[in-house]
Enzyme design. Structure first.
Site, PDB file in Angstrom:
ATOM      1  N   ALA A 136       0.812  -1.219   0.000  1.00 26.39           N
ATOM      2  CA  ALA A 136       0.000   0.000   0.000  1.00 26.39           C
ATOM      3  C   ALA A 136       0.847   1.272   0.000  1.00 26.39           C
ATOM      4  O   ALA A 136       0.454   2.281  -0.583  1.00 26.39           O
ATOM      5  CB  ALA A 136      -0.949  -0.013   1.198  1.00 26.39           C
ATOM      6  N   THR A 174      -5.029  -3.787   0.717  1.00 27.45           N
ATOM      7  CA  THR A 174      -5.584  -4.119   2.026  1.00 27.45           C
ATOM      8  C   THR A 174      -4.514  -3.919   3.083  1.00 27.45           C
ATOM      9  O   THR A 174      -3.417  -4.467   2.966  1.00 27.45           O
ATOM     10  CB  THR A 174      -6.058  -5.593   2.073  1.00 27.45           C
ATOM     11  OG1 THR A 174      -7.011  -5.801   1.025  1.00 27.45           O
ATOM     12  CG2 THR A 174      -6.688  -5.928   3.412  1.00 27.45           C
ATOM     13  N   HIS A 214       2.477   0.870  12.971  1.00 24.00           N
ATOM     14  CA  HIS A 214       2.770   0.776  11.539  1.00 24.00           C
ATOM     15  C   HIS A 214       1.505   0.951  10.691  1.00 24.00           C
ATOM     16  O   HIS A 214       1.514   1.644   9.663  1.00 24.00           O
ATOM     17  CB  HIS A 214       3.435  -0.578  11.251  1.00 24.00           C
ATOM     18  CG  HIS A 214       3.808  -0.798   9.825  1.00 24.00           C
ATOM     19  ND1 HIS A 214       4.856  -0.151   9.220  1.00 24.00           N
ATOM     20  CD2 HIS A 214       3.263  -1.600   8.877  1.00 24.00           C
ATOM     21  CE1 HIS A 214       4.948  -0.545   7.958  1.00 24.00           C
ATOM     22  NE2 HIS A 214       3.987  -1.419   7.728  1.00 24.00           N
TER      23      HIS A 214
END
Length: 156
Positions: free
Chosen positions: A57, A81, A89
């Protein structure tokens, strides 16, 4: 009074889907939903859909920026996702991904639909990838199609 509202058909649109490989067991369902929606609702031909894969991501904004920079596409659908773990994090990844994709949209005046799941559990991700809570990849594709048409109406 004039009201501008976009529909979904965009048969000549060129769409890029940028998708992260991390959590691919979820992302592939998002991708299937997005492609199906582009073809059925948008009447977009498969030849006008490009899928670009990246590691995770955090990399999505850079890939989206490079895609936007080509000037070849009418919209970008971002898919991925991010599942919360036991450290901060998750918060950093979600925030930077969201900010980066929004920046690309504004920088290039191009729809960048946000189909990145940010969830607490794997079950929540599964629900949003085509089961109880619908398919967020399909919803992101609808958003991209609608924005193509809204922007076209504004410009005409």
């Amino acid at each position: 009074m004039k009201v501008i509202e976009g529909g979904f058909p965009a048969p000549n649109a060129k769409i890029a889907i940028v998708i992260s490989r991390f959590n691919s067991f979820i992302n592939e369902s998002l991708l299937s939903g997005a492609i199906d929606t582009l073809k059925r609702h948008g009447q977009v031909s498969e030849d006008n859909i490009t899928v670009v894969r990246c590691p995770g991501a955090v990399e999505l904004p850079l890939v989206a920026q490079r895609v936007a920079k080509t000037g070849k596409y009418d919209a970008i659908v971002s898919l991925g996702t991010v599942i919360r773990g036991g450290t901060p994090h998750f918060d950093y990844v979600c925030s930077e991904c969201n900010k980066g994709l929004a920046q690309v949209s504004l920088e290039y005046s191009l729809p960048v639909a946000f189909g990145v799941l940010t969830v607490d559990t794997i079950d929540q991700a599964i629900e949003r990838a085509g089961t109880k809570a619908g398919n967020k990849g399909a919803e992101a594709a609808l958003s991209a199609l609608e924005m193509i048409n809204v922007l076209s109406e504004i410009d005409s």
